[in-house]
Design a protein around this motif. Structure first.
Motif: not given
Length: 125
Positions: A8-22
């Motif tokens: 789920g990692g990656g590149l995102v702009q400030a203020g954005g969202s990401l969801r990591l999973s394990c």
């Protein structure tokens, strides 16, 4: 042997969202406390958040409180990290970790028994 695989990692702009999973395999996931740590370039690995085996207790670093949310699904052997309002300072490799013991949540990495390989999160300004 317990294996942990982050995604789920990656590149995102400030203020954005990401969801990591394990995703966990090879052990009794439902009995482990789970944590997320991160390591920025040139810095030591630091605690981000942790969740108890039942999901009933959570702990967050002050730097991510109110922006990040940890959750787990014991039926699917997964733990997730929802990251909102991301900042460039959140840029790091994020690691999932498992603590085999039943007990309090820990913030020190040497209290955790199993680790994933990490996933890169990059937040651009």
């Amino acid at each position: 042997q317990v294996q942990l695989v982050e995604s789920g990692g990656g590149l995102v702009q400030a203020g954005g969202s990401l969801r990591l999973s394990c995703a966990a395999s090879g052990g009794t996931f439902r009995s482990y406390a789970m944590g997320w740590f991160r390591q920025a370039p040139g810095k030591e690995r630091e605690f981000v958040t942790a969740i108890s085996w039942s999901g009933g207790n959570t702990m967050y670093a002050d730097s991510v409180k109110d922006r990040f949310t940890i959750s787990r699904d014991n039926a699917k052997n997964t733990v997730n990290l929802q990251m909102n309002s991301l900042k460039p300072a959140d840029t790091a490799v994020y690691y999932c970790a498992a603590d085999r013991r039943l007990g309090p949540l820990f913030t020190k990495e040497d209290e955790y028994d199993y680790w994933g390989q990490g996933t890169q999160v990059t937040v651009s300004s």
